[in-house]
Design a protein around this motif. Structure first.
Motif, PDB file in Angstrom:
ATOM      1  N   ASN A   2       0.832  -1.203   0.000  1.00 20.22           N
ATOM      2  CA  ASN A   2       0.000   0.000   0.000  1.00 20.22           C
ATOM      3  C   ASN A   2       0.869   1.256   0.000  1.00 20.22           C
ATOM      4  O   ASN A   2       1.819   1.377   0.775  1.00 20.22           O
ATOM      5  CB  ASN A   2      -0.901  -0.029   1.235  1.00 20.22           C
ATOM      6  N   ALA A   3       0.531   2.198  -0.861  1.00 23.63           N
ATOM      7  CA  ALA A   3       1.372   3.384  -1.050  1.00 23.63           C
ATOM      8  C   ALA A   3       1.483   4.223   0.226  1.00 23.63           C
ATOM      9  O   ALA A   3       2.542   4.819   0.489  1.00 23.63           O
ATOM     10  CB  ALA A   3       0.831   4.239  -2.191  1.00 23.63           C
ATOM     11  N   ASN A   4       0.409   4.294   1.022  1.00 17.71           N
ATOM     12  CA  ASN A   4       0.497   5.048   2.278  1.00 17.71           C
ATOM     13  C   ASN A   4       1.506   4.429   3.227  1.00 17.71           C
ATOM     14  O   ASN A   4       2.265   5.120   3.901  1.00 17.71           O
ATOM     15  CB  ASN A   4      -0.867   5.123   2.962  1.00 17.71           C
ATOM     16  N   LYS A   5       1.485   3.099   3.253  1.00 16.83           N
ATOM     17  CA  LYS A   5       2.389   2.400   4.155  1.00 16.83           C
ATOM     18  C   LYS A   5       3.845   2.614   3.732  1.00 16.83           C
ATOM     19  O   LYS A   5       4.700   2.948   4.556  1.00 16.83           O
ATOM     20  CB  LYS A   5       2.040   0.904   4.160  1.00 16.83           C
ATOM     21  N   VAL A   6       4.102   2.426   2.442  1.00 17.47           N
ATOM     22  CA  VAL A   6       5.485   2.592   1.969  1.00 17.47           C
ATOM     23  C   VAL A   6       5.938   4.032   2.198  1.00 17.47           C
ATOM     24  O   VAL A   6       7.046   4.285   2.679  1.00 17.47           O
ATOM     25  CB  VAL A   6       5.620   2.220   0.474  1.00 17.47           C
ATOM     26  N   CYS A   7       5.065   4.978   1.883  1.00 18.32           N
ATOM     27  CA  CYS A   7       5.442   6.383   2.056  1.00 18.32           C
ATOM     28  C   CYS A   7       5.756   6.686   3.514  1.00 18.32           C
ATOM     29  O   CYS A   7       6.766   7.336   3.816  1.00 18.32           O
ATOM     30  CB  CYS A   7       4.324   7.291   1.534  1.00 18.32           C
ATOM     31  N   GLY A   8       4.911   6.191   4.413  1.00 16.90           N
ATOM     32  CA  GLY A   8       5.165   6.408   5.840  1.00 16.90           C
ATOM     33  C   GLY A   8       6.502   5.822   6.261  1.00 16.90           C
ATOM     34  O   GLY A   8       7.293   6.460   6.968  1.00 16.90           O
ATOM     35  N   ASN A   9       6.780   4.589   5.794  1.00 14.11           N
ATOM     36  CA  ASN A   9       8.050   3.947   6.140  1.00 14.11           C
ATOM     37  C   ASN A   9       9.240   4.717   5.588  1.00 14.11           C
ATOM     38  O   ASN A   9      10.257   4.893   6.273  1.00 14.11           O
ATOM     39  CB  ASN A   9       8.107   2.518   5.561  1.00 14.11           C
ATOM     40  N   VAL A  10       9.123   5.148   4.353  1.00 13.91           N
ATOM     41  CA  VAL A  10      10.246   5.850   3.718  1.00 13.91           C
ATOM     42  C   VAL A  10      10.522   7.174   4.430  1.00 13.91           C
ATOM     43  O   VAL A  10      11.674   7.536   4.674  1.00 13.91           O
ATOM     44  CB  VAL A  10       9.966   6.049   2.209  1.00 13.91           C
ATOM     45  N   ILE A  11       9.453   7.884   4.795  1.00 15.33           N
ATOM     46  CA  ILE A  11       9.667   9.153   5.496  1.00 15.33           C
ATOM     47  C   ILE A  11      10.362   8.901   6.837  1.00 15.33           C
ATOM     48  O   ILE A  11      11.318   9.598   7.197  1.00 15.33           O
ATOM     49  CB  ILE A  11       8.329   9.901   5.675  1.00 15.33           C
ATOM     50  N   ASP A  12       9.915   7.869   7.550  1.00 17.89           N
ATOM     51  CA  ASP A  12      10.588   7.539   8.815  1.00 17.89           C
ATOM     52  C   ASP A  12      12.056   7.217   8.582  1.00 17.89           C
ATOM     53  O   ASP A  12      12.929   7.659   9.326  1.00 17.89           O
ATOM     54  CB  ASP A  12       9.922   6.319   9.477  1.00 17.89           C
ATOM     55  N   GLU A  13      12.291   6.427   7.556  1.00 13.08           N
ATOM     56  CA  GLU A  13      13.668   6.028   7.257  1.00 13.08           C
ATOM     57  C   GLU A  13      14.536   7.250   6.939  1.00 13.08           C
ATOM     58  O   GLU A  13      15.659   7.381   7.445  1.00 13.08           O
ATOM     59  CB  GLU A  13      13.648   5.101   6.037  1.00 13.08           C
ATOM     60  N   ILE A  14      14.023   8.117   6.087  1.00 14.76           N
ATOM     61  CA  ILE A  14      14.805   9.301   5.708  1.00 14.76           C
ATOM     62  C   ILE A  14      15.084  10.165   6.938  1.00 14.76           C
ATOM     63  O   ILE A  14      16.203  10.649   7.138  1.00 14.76           O
ATOM     64  CB  ILE A  14      14.070  10.116   4.614  1.00 14.76           C
ATOM     65  N   MET A  15      14.079  10.324   7.792  1.00 14.92           N
ATOM     66  CA  MET A  15      14.283  11.166   8.977  1.00 14.92           C
ATOM     67  C   MET A  15      15.286  10.530   9.936  1.00 14.92           C
ATOM     68  O   MET A  15      16.148  11.218  10.490  1.00 14.92           O
ATOM     69  CB  MET A  15      12.950  11.434   9.690  1.00 14.92           C
ATOM     70  N   ASN A  16      15.181   9.211  10.109  1.00 18.30           N
ATOM     71  CA  ASN A  16      16.095   8.536  11.037  1.00 18.30           C
ATOM     72  C   ASN A  16      17.519   8.472  10.521  1.00 18.30           C
ATOM     73  O   ASN A  16      18.469   8.485  11.290  1.00 18.30           O
ATOM     74  CB  ASN A  16      15.613   7.108  11.315  1.00 18.30           C
TER      75      ASN A  16
END
Ligand SMILES: *[C@@H]1O[C@H](CO)[C@@H](O)[C@H](O)[C@H]1NC(C)=O
Ligand SMILES: *[C@@H]1O[C@H](CO)[C@@H](O)[C@H](O)[C@H]1NC(C)=O
Ligand SMILES: *[C@@H]1O[C@H](CO)[C@@H](O)[C@H](O)[C@H]1NC(C)=O
Length: 565
Positions: A312-326
């Protein structure tokens, strides 16, 4: 030349006497007649970025890049490759160099990240090869014919002279340049085992590299549009380790700074420049200040080749944003600029992975208001991976460098070219950004329907603790209506249809309640803002939520009052 105009414009016509000292600084550069031209005439001659060149070199001021007057300069760059086998900036067999530079400027970019291979500057026999010889060795006779037609003076130049000639061409269009050491041995980059990945690899000896960086920094000393050096692109491979990263990055940064203290020193992380997590509890130690910038690369495939379409695109987007921030976003809070120096995707619009990633990434890049460089302006390469005239689907320009590949994409990107924030700390005002179109929500008339429009011309909003969205300086709040109906502006802001939450894993759906039914903000085919049934919030990997993706972006402006750069 348009160096001073952009700064002059707002001050002369709008500002109080407090701004006079600034104006006077600029006056010396322009004939006085400038001041008697109406604002709108000046505007015709002032693409973004012109004024930045007037107050170079650049510095950092916590997380912002600023000019000598302390005003924010947002790097809105495009990558231009000159590191492949021929070691000549791509496209010179297709268009005159000044036409390519002019096009870059006319598309709203203010800078170029110009890539170069280390051996151009450390191997004298390579550096002194002529352009003609370089193409001849590779059997690229068609390219020689093209250069003969469009840039005949280049053929007899050495590769080093040709590189400098490209920088000069960019300077003539007031474009800033970041010199990116992309690789050592000329060729397409990058893989784990290409011998160019980390200190100690076959083609990557730290001593040679540091000497080369010193040389290039010296070579462009006194060339004002060269504003920074990317020390090394995308460290990678099995030799990667944090110890050597600190040791050699610090040494190289010092070498560049002592050779040319004007330059921003731009440093890449590990794992193809996707991670700085080792800086969470250890900092880099340099003898100089106000010059250090970190750069991050992020593509759709950074998360795995098929990640974006598998789930799901929302899920991937949420994960990617977390990853980029971390992995990197925390550097902004540590007080360093973060330069997203490579991102981009297939511009045909036919790649689901790239489409979803771009909708998500552009939202984040707008929200963080970071400096960036798109990959790439190059429409085709002379030679890539053994193939002649290799078409670049990520290219802003078409394969002939004669026009734009996808005008819609450039239009979307333009929202991010101007800064949303100056360097002030007022975070109360928001614009509501729609990444799929690159536009923001605006009102056309007092109570008429809301529409999408250029972010620079939209009013700002206040998101209150009661979760209402008020247009700044008015009593109007945003109200949801039945699914399919336009969202409204009203002054009774206490009902549930005036409360807005960001929902889904991506936090990019703006939802409200109408008669107990949850609806989401959406757009219709005429770009009118409507409320609609929320789509693909979770689970479904086949549907695309992008029309319902919005992001609050902190904005200093009220539309008409945008900072000069
Ligand atoms: C230097 O460049 C020349 C000419 O391209 C090449 O033949 C030679 O192998 C290079 N030397 C090194 C050490 O890379
Ligand atoms: C930072 O570097 C300086 C000299 O370059 C050195 O004296 C100092 O001890 C270093 N500090 C840390 C925390 O490593
Ligand atoms: C590029 O130029 C060639 C030759 O002039 C032409 O046939 C082709 O259609 C052009 N392609 C594009 C994308 O403009």
């Amino acid at each position: 030349m348009c160096f001073a105009l952009e700064l002059v414009k707002p001050y002369i016509f709008n500002q109080t006497l407090g701004a006079v000292p600034n104006i006077l600084k600029m006056v010396s550069m322009k004939p006085l007649v400038t001041y008697f031209l109406p604002t709108f005439v000046l505007a015709l001659f002032t693409p973004y970025g012109c004024s930045s060149v007037s107050a170079l070199p650049l510095f950092t001021d916590s997380r912002w890049i600023v000019n000598g007057d302390g005003q924010r300069v947002k790097l809105a760059c495009v990558n231009w490759a000159a590191h492949l086998e021929p070691v000549v900036a791509e496209g010179l067999s297709k268009q005159p160099v000044d036409s390519i530079s002019a096009r870059i400027a006319s598309l709203g970019f203010n800078c170029v990240r110009l890539t170069w291979p280390l051996f151009l500057i450390t191997n004298d026999s390579l550096g002194s090869t002529t352009v003609r010889q370089s193409f001849q060795h590779l059997g690229l006779d068609d390219a020689i014919g093209g250069i003969q037609e469009y840039n005949p003076s280049f053929l007899s130049m050495t590769l080093l002279d040709a590189f400098q000639a490209v920088v000069s061409s960019l300077a003539r269009k007031d474009l800033m340049v970041i010199l990116d050491n992309h690789i050592s041995k000329p060729g397409w980059c990058c893989s784990d085992n290409d011998g160019n990945g980390f200190f100690g690899d076959q083609y990557f000896q730290p001593r040679v590299w540091i000497e080369g960086l010193g040389r290039i920094a010296t070579m462009f000393h006194g060339v004002p549009n060269v504003v920074g050096v990317s020390l090394r692109n995308e460290l990678r491979g099995r030799r990667q380790n944090v110890q050597d990263w600190f040791r050699y990055m610090q040494e190289a940064a010092e070498a560049v700074h002592s050779a040319n203290p004007n330059l921003l020193v731009i440093i890449s992380g590990l794992h193809y420049d996707s991670s700085f997590s080792f800086l969470i509890d250890r900092s880099i130690n340099l003898t100089f200040g106000r010059k250090l910038v970190f750069e991050l690369h992020w593509y759709s495939f950074t998360s795995g080749r098929r990640a974006w379409r598998k789930e799901n695109a929302n899920k991937v987007c949420g994960n990617v944003i977390d990853e980029i921030m971390n992995r990197a976003g925390f550097l902004l809070e540590q007080g360093y600029p973060l330069f997203m120096s490579e991102f981009g995707g297939d511009q045909s619009g036919n790649k689901i992975n790239d489409n979803r990633y771009l909708n998500c990434f552009l939202g984040l890049a707008a929200e963080l208001d970071v400096d960036w460089a798109l990959w790439t302006v190059v429409g085709s390469y002379y030679l890539r991976g053994g193939k002649n005239e290799f078409d670049e689907p990520y290219g802003v320009l078409n394969a002939n460098f004669s026009g734009v590949r996808n005008p819609d994409f450039v239009q979307r990107l333009s929202a991010l070219q101007a800064p949303f924030q100056d360097s002030s700390e007022d975070t109360a005002r928001k614009v509501i950004f729609h990444p799929q179109t690159g536009l923001c929500i605006r009102r056309k008339s007092n109570l008429g329907p809301l529409q999408l429009g250029p972010c620079a011309e939209t009013e700002t909003w206040k998101y209150t603790p009661q979760k209402t969205l008020m247009i700044t300086g008015t009593y109007f709040c945003l109200q949801a209506d039945q699914p399919g109906e336009p969202a409204k502006l009203g002054t009774i802001c206490t009902n549930s249809n005036s409360r807005w939450d960001t929902i889904s894993d991506s936090d990019m759906h703006l939802s409200s309640k109408v008669e107990n039914e949850t609806v989401c903000l959406d757009i219709d085919s005429s770009k009118t803002i409507i409320t609609n049934t929320c789509k693909c919030l979770s689970g479904d990997s086949s549907c695309d939520p992008a029309s319902q993706w919005f992001r609050f972006i902190t904005s200093s402006g009220s539309g008409t009052k945008r900072p000069a750069l």
